[in-house]
Design an enzyme around this catalytic site. Structure first.
Site, short mmCIF file in Angstrom:
data_model
loop_
_atom_site.label_atom_id
_atom_site.label_comp_id
_atom_site.label_asym_id
_atom_site.label_seq_id
_atom_site.Cartn_x
_atom_site.Cartn_y
_atom_site.Cartn_z
N GLY A 48 33.06 3.72 4.48
CA GLY A 48 32.48 3.39 3.19
C GLY A 48 32.50 4.49 2.16
O GLY A 48 31.93 4.31 1.07
N ASP A 49 33.14 5.62 2.45
CA ASP A 49 33.22 6.71 1.46
C ASP A 49 34.39 6.46 0.51
O ASP A 49 35.55 6.59 0.91
CB ASP A 49 33.42 8.06 2.17
N LEU A 84 3.43 11.86 -0.67
CA LEU A 84 3.72 13.13 0.01
C LEU A 84 4.38 12.93 1.37
O LEU A 84 4.44 13.85 2.18
CB LEU A 84 2.46 14.00 0.15
N LYS A 119 17.99 -0.98 -5.00
CA LYS A 119 17.89 -0.42 -6.36
C LYS A 119 18.33 -1.45 -7.40
O LYS A 119 17.72 -1.57 -8.48
CB LYS A 119 18.74 0.85 -6.47
N ARG A 148 34.15 9.07 7.03
CA ARG A 148 32.97 8.23 7.23
C ARG A 148 33.25 6.85 6.63
O ARG A 148 33.87 6.75 5.56
CB ARG A 148 31.74 8.84 6.57
N TYR A 190 20.48 0.44 0.52
CA TYR A 190 19.83 1.28 -0.49
C TYR A 190 20.25 0.84 -1.90
O TYR A 190 19.40 0.57 -2.76
CB TYR A 190 20.18 2.75 -0.25
#
Length: 328
Positions: free
Chosen positions: A283-284, A33, A144, A281, A140
């Protein structure tokens, strides 16, 4: 037999719990939570705690007859992952290690993993295939991918079979209106656009309008959150049938530019939604769209709510009804 949903009080997790319950499954939910919302859990048996607490997790498995896990619990902000990679390795990778070890101790041999198309990094081609190179450009995506690789070796060593689902942008809300998207901070394009329509922001920022796309703005793949829930449940079914470990992309296969999303939101909401062009931005990529042919063929999955108007309309209904989100 029950399905354990980790992160089941979060955005995609709560929609998956709702779909499981509608299909008559027994559901157990684990969520800290910290990002999830108790009110988003529409049923099942909720345990509040952290995956990294193996004693807590062991109790969950001891008290329930679990035969499959759907694993959503993870930190997921790209920008934060670049500033604090340690948090992402500890929460995402170590948390998954604890989960797999407890699963193995209790002889639970099926896991469906909510992964990300960020595992690919800069795409070699569009649409992206499961066989394409994986070279994440942020912490991130790297965590993953590490979680996927860990599952591969747990399958090799212990026979824990997994299905990893890679996708880009979840969007929309439960069309019954009971649950929706509520993040703090909010980083997803569609809810940020709708915050402008609600008067919570003065404008929407468009980061770059000089990309090699038809209108100069970035193109992304959007999937209705309930269609994503359906894919996770189909993956559980595939493993229950004895399916082998496998990676699947999920996507509409077509993509929409930032300008297209804003224009459709204007039509849906009836609000002008001012847009301001900002610098790109870092890395887009210009275009990120995933091929989901493997999922369509092997899982029998296809998005049923692939109209962007329908996706945004469901999100708009939720945000109008709950302009402050769950407000826990």
């Amino acid at each position: 037999m029950a399905v354990l949903v980790t992160g089941g009080a979060g955005y995609i997790g709560s929609h998956t719990v709702a779909e499981l319950l509608e299909r008559g499954e027994e559901v157990v939910i684990v969520d800290s939570l910290q990002q999830g919302h108790r009110e988003a859990v529409l049923g099942g048996k909720l345990y509040v705690g952290d995956l990294r607490d193996k004693a807590f997790l062991g109790k969950v498995f001891e008290e329930n007859d679990i035969d499959a896990v759907i694993h959503f619990a993870a930190s997921s902000l790209v920008g934060e992952s670049m500033k604090d990679p340690g948090k992402y390795y500890h929460n995402n990778v170590y948390g998954t290690l604890c989960l797999l070890e407890v699963m193995n101790e209790h002889q639970v041999k099926r896991i469906v993993f909510s992964s990300t198309a960020a595992t690919y990094g800069e795409p070699e081609q569009v649409p992206i295939l499961e066989t394409d190179r994986t070279l994440p450009t942020n912490a991130y995506g790297e965590t993953k991918l590490a979680m996927e690789n860990m599952m591969k070796w747990f399958d090799t060593a212990h026979g824990i079979q997994y299905i990893s689902l890679r996708y880009f942008n979840a969007a929309g809300a439960h069309e019954g209106g009971r649950i929706g998207e509520d993040h703090d901070p909010e980083t997803h394009l569609i809810p940020i656009i709708l915050q402008v329509a609600l008067g919570k922001r003065a404008h929407i920022s468009v980061f770059g309008d000089d990309y090699a796309t038809p209108d100069g703005t970035c193109i992304r793949d959007y999937i209705h959150v309930t269609d994503l829930a359906d894919a996770h449940i189909r993956a559980v079914g595939k493993l229950r049938e004895g399916g082998a470990s496998r990676v699947y992309n999920l996507g509409n296969g077509k993509g929409f530019s930032v300008n297209e999303v804003i224009e459709i939101a204007r039509r849906v909401t009836g609000h002008p939604i001012p847009a301001v062009i900002e610098p790109r931005r870092a890395g887009d990529p210009a275009s990120l769209v995933a091929s989901s042919e493997r999922a369509r063929t092997e899982l029998g999955w296809a998005p049923q709510r692939d109209s962007l108007e329908r996706i945004i309309a469901s999100a708009w209904a939720w945000h109008q009804a709950r302009p402050d989100g769950y407000n826990d």
